[in-house]
Design an enzyme around this catalytic site. Sequence first.
Site, PDB file in Angstrom:
ATOM      1  N   LYS A  13       0.837  -1.214   0.000  1.00  0.00           N
ATOM      2  CA  LYS A  13       0.000   0.000   0.000  1.00  0.00           C
ATOM      3  C   LYS A  13       0.868   1.259   0.000  1.00  0.00           C
ATOM      4  O   LYS A  13       0.643   2.188  -0.774  1.00  0.00           O
ATOM      5  CB  LYS A  13      -0.913   0.018   1.242  1.00  0.00           C
ATOM      6  CG  LYS A  13      -1.756  -1.236   1.409  1.00  0.00           C
ATOM      7  CD  LYS A  13      -2.560  -1.198   2.693  1.00  0.00           C
ATOM      8  CE  LYS A  13      -1.757  -1.185   3.978  1.00  0.00           C
ATOM      9  NZ  LYS A  13      -1.017  -2.445   4.274  1.00  0.00           N
ATOM     10  N   ARG A  86      -8.761   0.584   9.273  1.00  0.00           N
ATOM     11  CA  ARG A  86      -8.324  -0.791   9.534  1.00  0.00           C
ATOM     12  C   ARG A  86      -9.340  -1.558  10.356  1.00  0.00           C
ATOM     13  O   ARG A  86      -9.107  -2.735  10.656  1.00  0.00           O
ATOM     14  CB  ARG A  86      -7.007  -0.772  10.310  1.00  0.00           C
ATOM     15  CG  ARG A  86      -5.751  -0.868   9.463  1.00  0.00           C
ATOM     16  CD  ARG A  86      -4.568  -0.599  10.375  1.00  0.00           C
ATOM     17  NE  ARG A  86      -3.379  -1.306  10.051  1.00  0.00           N
ATOM     18  CZ  ARG A  86      -2.354  -0.789   9.367  1.00  0.00           C
ATOM     19  NH1 ARG A  86      -2.416   0.425   8.879  1.00  0.00           N
ATOM     20  NH2 ARG A  86      -1.273  -1.493   9.179  1.00  0.00           N
ATOM     21  N   ARG A 125      12.027  -5.703   4.349  1.00  0.00           N
ATOM     22  CA  ARG A 125      11.720  -4.274   4.120  1.00  0.00           C
ATOM     23  C   ARG A 125      12.748  -3.366   4.786  1.00  0.00           C
ATOM     24  O   ARG A 125      13.128  -3.583   5.925  1.00  0.00           O
ATOM     25  CB  ARG A 125      10.322  -3.972   4.657  1.00  0.00           C
ATOM     26  CG  ARG A 125       9.983  -2.489   4.684  1.00  0.00           C
ATOM     27  CD  ARG A 125       8.497  -2.247   4.739  1.00  0.00           C
ATOM     28  NE  ARG A 125       7.887  -2.560   6.014  1.00  0.00           N
ATOM     29  CZ  ARG A 125       6.589  -2.421   6.266  1.00  0.00           C
ATOM     30  NH1 ARG A 125       5.763  -1.977   5.338  1.00  0.00           N
ATOM     31  NH2 ARG A 125       6.102  -2.736   7.440  1.00  0.00           N
ATOM     32  N   ARG A 158      12.362  -1.681  10.450  1.00  0.00           N
ATOM     33  CA  ARG A 158      11.430  -1.281  11.521  1.00  0.00           C
ATOM     34  C   ARG A 158      11.419  -2.295  12.653  1.00  0.00           C
ATOM     35  O   ARG A 158      11.518  -3.497  12.422  1.00  0.00           O
ATOM     36  CB  ARG A 158      10.019  -1.132  10.937  1.00  0.00           C
ATOM     37  CG  ARG A 158       9.757   0.250  10.395  1.00  0.00           C
ATOM     38  CD  ARG A 158       8.482   0.356   9.601  1.00  0.00           C
ATOM     39  NE  ARG A 158       7.324  -0.286  10.218  1.00  0.00           N
ATOM     40  CZ  ARG A 158       6.113  -0.268   9.671  1.00  0.00           C
ATOM     41  NH1 ARG A 158       5.907   0.337   8.516  1.00  0.00           N
ATOM     42  NH2 ARG A 158       5.115  -0.864  10.265  1.00  0.00           N
ATOM     43  N   ARG A 169       0.925  -9.272  13.599  1.00  0.00           N
ATOM     44  CA  ARG A 169       0.249  -8.236  12.799  1.00  0.00           C
ATOM     45  C   ARG A 169      -0.600  -8.860  11.704  1.00  0.00           C
ATOM     46  O   ARG A 169      -1.673  -8.356  11.371  1.00  0.00           O
ATOM     47  CB  ARG A 169       1.279  -7.279  12.196  1.00  0.00           C
ATOM     48  CG  ARG A 169       1.769  -6.258  13.219  1.00  0.00           C
ATOM     49  CD  ARG A 169       3.115  -5.662  12.846  1.00  0.00           C
ATOM     50  NE  ARG A 169       3.100  -4.922  11.625  1.00  0.00           N
ATOM     51  CZ  ARG A 169       4.154  -4.818  10.801  1.00  0.00           C
ATOM     52  NH1 ARG A 169       5.288  -5.419  11.097  1.00  0.00           N
ATOM     53  NH2 ARG A 169       4.064  -4.118   9.709  1.00  0.00           N
TER      54      ARG A 169
END
Length: 222
Positions: A13, A86, A125, A158, A169
């Site tokens: 996204k 969300r 990531r 992160r 998550r």
Amino acid sequence: MDVIFFGAPGAGKGTQAQILRKQYGYRQVSTGDLLREEREKATELGKAAEPYIQRGALVPDDLIVEMVKKNLPPAGSGVIFDGFPRTVAQAEALDHLLQAAGRGLPHAIYFYVPRTTLEERLLGRWTNPRTGRVYHERFNPPKRTAVDDDDGGPLIQREDDTPAIVHHRLDVFEKQTMPLIAYYNDSRSRRYLKIDASRPIGTVTAELLHALEATSSPMRTP
Ligand code: ADP
Ligand code: ADP
């Protein structure tokens, strides 16, 4: 027209919203980026959100909706909500907020990616904490390892992109965010589109551009 990008963590996204903002002039509201800014500035909201972000839980709806209200761009062409709503409660709040501002109901685009691919994406990531730009060590690498192409500063992994928190998550997504599919995929309102976001970045961008051009007319699920 206001558009929502929703999908699991790692679905792409943010990557797509950034491309559409930088290259095509769309505006982007990313609640993840806004929360990280608040945390960086150690505001009341940042401090309240911190423990939720750290354990990979959702930040309470009232805090998120209040933050979006404060950061809502004025009506006009193309606002992309990235990672918000969300929960169904957030989706209802956004509908009310936009209607109260005299704007139409938003269109929703669901980014579908299989779970094993999501894990691979999140664990590889790399993020620029100053701008929110994301890379992937294999699928979308920076020119120099751990260095941002734009500002030459360091990239980070992160703290919530670790295997245990990623796993949690993804569970949170399935339980709390998947119900948005039924919320938006209502045959009367025709404002829902599911895309296959497991394809290469450029292919997904092309499909999104096509869908966004059509948002003045109802969208259809392929
Ligand atoms: P989200 O905002 O949905 O959590 P990101 O845009 O941060 O997802 O993307 C998660 C990771 O996957 C990043 O490392 C990004 O570079 C990579 N990525 C994004 N889109 C794709 C894609 N279509 N193919 C392969 N990797 C991708
Ligand atoms: P992702 O790449 O997982 O999609 P984000 O950067 O969008 O991550 O969000 C990071 C964290 O910020 C989430 O795990 C959650 O704790 C919090 N967060 C972001 N957006 C929301 C939201 N709309 N509602 C509740 N919590 C949110």
